[in-house]
Design an enzyme around this catalytic site. Structure first.
Site, PDB file in Angstrom:
ATOM      1  N   LYS A 148     -11.925   2.436  -8.928  1.00  0.00           N
ATOM      2  CA  LYS A 148     -11.346   1.899  -7.694  1.00  0.00           C
ATOM      3  C   LYS A 148     -12.530   1.318  -6.926  1.00  0.00           C
ATOM      4  O   LYS A 148     -13.164   2.014  -6.121  1.00  0.00           O
ATOM      5  CB  LYS A 148     -10.636   2.973  -6.888  1.00  0.00           C
ATOM      6  CG  LYS A 148      -9.851   2.403  -5.693  1.00  0.00           C
ATOM      7  CD  LYS A 148      -9.078   3.489  -4.964  1.00  0.00           C
ATOM      8  CE  LYS A 148      -8.343   2.922  -3.754  1.00  0.00           C
ATOM      9  NZ  LYS A 148      -7.158   2.125  -4.150  1.00  0.00           N
TER      10      LYS A 148
ATOM     11  N   THR B 124       0.847  -1.181   0.000  1.00  0.00           N
ATOM     12  CA  THR B 124       0.000   0.000   0.000  1.00  0.00           C
ATOM     13  C   THR B 124       0.890   1.242   0.000  1.00  0.00           C
ATOM     14  O   THR B 124       2.066   1.180   0.367  1.00  0.00           O
ATOM     15  CB  THR B 124      -0.931   0.006   1.225  1.00  0.00           C
ATOM     16  OG1 THR B 124      -1.901   1.056   1.079  1.00  0.00           O
ATOM     17  CG2 THR B 124      -0.150   0.195   2.511  1.00  0.00           C
ATOM     18  N   GLU B 125       0.343   2.360  -0.456  1.00  0.00           N
ATOM     19  CA  GLU B 125       1.068   3.633  -0.495  1.00  0.00           C
ATOM     20  C   GLU B 125       2.347   3.570  -1.331  1.00  0.00           C
ATOM     21  O   GLU B 125       3.384   4.101  -0.949  1.00  0.00           O
ATOM     22  CB  GLU B 125       1.408   4.101   0.931  1.00  0.00           C
ATOM     23  CG  GLU B 125       0.205   4.329   1.832  1.00  0.00           C
ATOM     24  CD  GLU B 125      -0.709   5.441   1.331  1.00  0.00           C
ATOM     25  OE1 GLU B 125      -0.208   6.391   0.686  1.00  0.00           O
ATOM     26  OE2 GLU B 125      -1.940   5.363   1.579  1.00  0.00           O
TER      27      GLU B 125
ATOM     28  N   SER C 102     -11.170   2.674   1.284  1.00  0.00           N
ATOM     29  CA  SER C 102     -11.441   2.945   2.689  1.00  0.00           C
ATOM     30  C   SER C 102     -10.686   4.193   3.112  1.00  0.00           C
ATOM     31  O   SER C 102      -9.486   4.318   2.853  1.00  0.00           O
ATOM     32  CB  SER C 102     -11.042   1.751   3.562  1.00  0.00           C
ATOM     33  OG  SER C 102      -9.704   1.372   3.327  1.00  0.00           O
TER      34      SER C 102
ATOM     35  N   ASP D  85      -8.062   8.940  -3.621  1.00  0.00           N
ATOM     36  CA  ASP D  85      -7.731   8.106  -4.779  1.00  0.00           C
ATOM     37  C   ASP D  85      -8.857   8.099  -5.806  1.00  0.00           C
ATOM     38  O   ASP D  85      -8.621   8.191  -7.012  1.00  0.00           O
ATOM     39  CB  ASP D  85      -7.438   6.677  -4.331  1.00  0.00           C
ATOM     40  CG  ASP D  85      -6.157   6.573  -3.518  1.00  0.00           C
ATOM     41  OD1 ASP D  85      -5.378   7.540  -3.506  1.00  0.00           O
ATOM     42  OD2 ASP D  85      -5.950   5.527  -2.882  1.00  0.00           O
TER      43      ASP D  85
ATOM     44  N   GLU E  64      -8.259  -0.252 -10.387  1.00  0.00           N
ATOM     45  CA  GLU E  64      -7.224  -0.261  -9.350  1.00  0.00           C
ATOM     46  C   GLU E  64      -7.677  -1.071  -8.149  1.00  0.00           C
ATOM     47  O   GLU E  64      -8.774  -0.878  -7.627  1.00  0.00           O
ATOM     48  CB  GLU E  64      -6.910   1.176  -8.914  1.00  0.00           C
ATOM     49  CG  GLU E  64      -5.835   1.250  -7.848  1.00  0.00           C
ATOM     50  CD  GLU E  64      -5.702   2.625  -7.222  1.00  0.00           C
ATOM     51  OE1 GLU E  64      -5.221   2.710  -6.073  1.00  0.00           O
ATOM     52  OE2 GLU E  64      -6.105   3.613  -7.864  1.00  0.00           O
TER      53      GLU E  64
ATOM     54  N   LYS F 239      -0.106   3.307  -6.650  1.00  0.00           N
ATOM     55  CA  LYS F 239      -1.024   2.650  -7.595  1.00  0.00           C
ATOM     56  C   LYS F 239      -1.941   3.665  -8.268  1.00  0.00           C
ATOM     57  O   LYS F 239      -2.140   3.618  -9.481  1.00  0.00           O
ATOM     58  CB  LYS F 239      -1.883   1.595  -6.882  1.00  0.00           C
ATOM     59  CG  LYS F 239      -1.143   0.375  -6.403  1.00  0.00           C
ATOM     60  CD  LYS F 239      -2.096  -0.725  -5.954  1.00  0.00           C
ATOM     61  CE  LYS F 239      -3.119  -0.270  -4.924  1.00  0.00           C
ATOM     62  NZ  LYS F 239      -2.504   0.199  -3.672  1.00  0.00           N
ATOM     63  N   THR F 240      -2.522   4.564  -7.482  1.00  0.00           N
ATOM     64  CA  THR F 240      -3.448   5.547  -8.051  1.00  0.00           C
ATOM     65  C   THR F 240      -2.726   6.489  -8.998  1.00  0.00           C
ATOM     66  O   THR F 240      -3.233   6.826 -10.071  1.00  0.00           O
ATOM     67  CB  THR F 240      -4.139   6.340  -6.933  1.00  0.00           C
ATOM     68  OG1 THR F 240      -4.848   5.442  -6.079  1.00  0.00           O
ATOM     69  CG2 THR F 240      -5.113   7.351  -7.513  1.00  0.00           C
ATOM     70  N   PHE F 241      -1.538   6.926  -8.597  1.00  0.00           N
ATOM     71  CA  PHE F 241      -0.758   7.826  -9.440  1.00  0.00           C
ATOM     72  C   PHE F 241      -0.422   7.158 -10.772  1.00  0.00           C
ATOM     73  O   PHE F 241      -0.573   7.757 -11.843  1.00  0.00           O
ATOM     74  CB  PHE F 241       0.519   8.226  -8.701  1.00  0.00           C
ATOM     75  CG  PHE F 241       1.349   9.240  -9.425  1.00  0.00           C
ATOM     76  CD1 PHE F 241       0.803  10.432  -9.866  1.00  0.00           C
ATOM     77  CD2 PHE F 241       2.694   9.000  -9.664  1.00  0.00           C
ATOM     78  CE1 PHE F 241       1.575  11.374 -10.530  1.00  0.00           C
ATOM     79  CE2 PHE F 241       3.476   9.929 -10.329  1.00  0.00           C
ATOM     80  CZ  PHE F 241       2.913  11.122 -10.763  1.00  0.00           C
TER      81      PHE F 241
END
Length: 240
Positions: free
Chosen positions: A42, A16-17, A46, A59, A120, A20-22
């Site tokens: 997505k 995580t972090e 959460s 995100d 995603e 992925k979104t970028f």
């Protein structure tokens, strides 16, 4: 199980972090620049805040901004939960039942709206969604080739190779991977990229350095780092 289209992908990460979104946003922009209509999803998120009379997730907002097709938030993210924690824990706390058929239906609807759909995942590749289901099974049900985002920081080689093994263990195609700089001060960064490239039988789509500027400027710069032509040969890697 959904039918396979040439330019739809499931995006997962080594943790995580790790961007992925970028990277998903950069892929959406890169495909848009090729003339395709794009839509990013997505399905599970959460961590949300109340703003402008609705719940927002950072995100989800980023994917909506990067998509050329505007769709309702409920389609982009069928399961938007408030607490920033592991999804199976939050779902239980907030009395939410995460069901794969609902996500599959959202993806099918998205595919009717756009040429390219980028889905995603949440967290890493094997994050629990409930007592019986995880994100690996979600990718399998969606029947999408996977793009792996590798967060470049200490330990990334092991994380990348284990995740690649997990993807193939599900019978999925690893279509490619993106090297995303998480720690700009990482020692021997290029050597780490080379080590992963030698050991993962899938193309490196690009290396995204640490970028500056507005969100739009960063997304454009990241898109310029990606070579989508390498995805054309992804069938080569399906059985490896």
């Amino acid at each position: 199980m959904m039918t396979l289209r040439e330019r739809d992908f499931f995006i997962t990460g080594t943790d995580t972090e790790i961007g992925k979104t970028f990277c998903s946003s950069a892929l959406l922009q890169a495909f848009s620049q090729q003339g395709a209509s794009t839509l990013g999803l997505k399905p599970i998120a959460s961590g949300a805040e109340w703003r402008d009379e609705q719940w927002h997730n950072e995100d989800v907002d980023a994917l909506m901004a990067a998509s050329s097709v505007q769709a309702p938030q409920t389609l982009v993210c069928p399961y938007l939960m408030q607490t920033p924690a592991a999804p199976h824990i939050v779902a239980k706390l907030e009395h939410v039942s995460i069901e794969l058929p609902r996500i599959q239906a959202a993806c099918e609807q998205a595919r009717s709206l756009a040429d390219v759909v980028i889905v995603e995942g949440v967290g890493g590749f094997c994050v629990p969604l409930n007592e019986h289901t995880d994100t690996a099974q979600l990718a399998q049900v969606l029947n999408l080739p996977v793009i792996l985002v590798v967060g470049l920081r200490l330990g990334c080689i092991n994380h990348a190779l284990l995740t690649a093994q997990a993807i193939r263990a599900q019978g999925l195609t690893l279509a490619g991977w993106i090297a995303n700089t998480v720690d700009p001060d990482m020692l021997y960064l290029q050597d780490n990229i080379a080590a992963i490239a030698q050991r993962i039988a899938a193309p490196l789509l690009g290396h995204i350095p640490r970028l500056r500027g507005t969100a739009t400027e960063q997304r454009s710069a990241a898109a310029a780092c990606l070579d989508l032509n390498t995805l054309q040969s992804r069938k080569t890697y399906a059985s490896q």
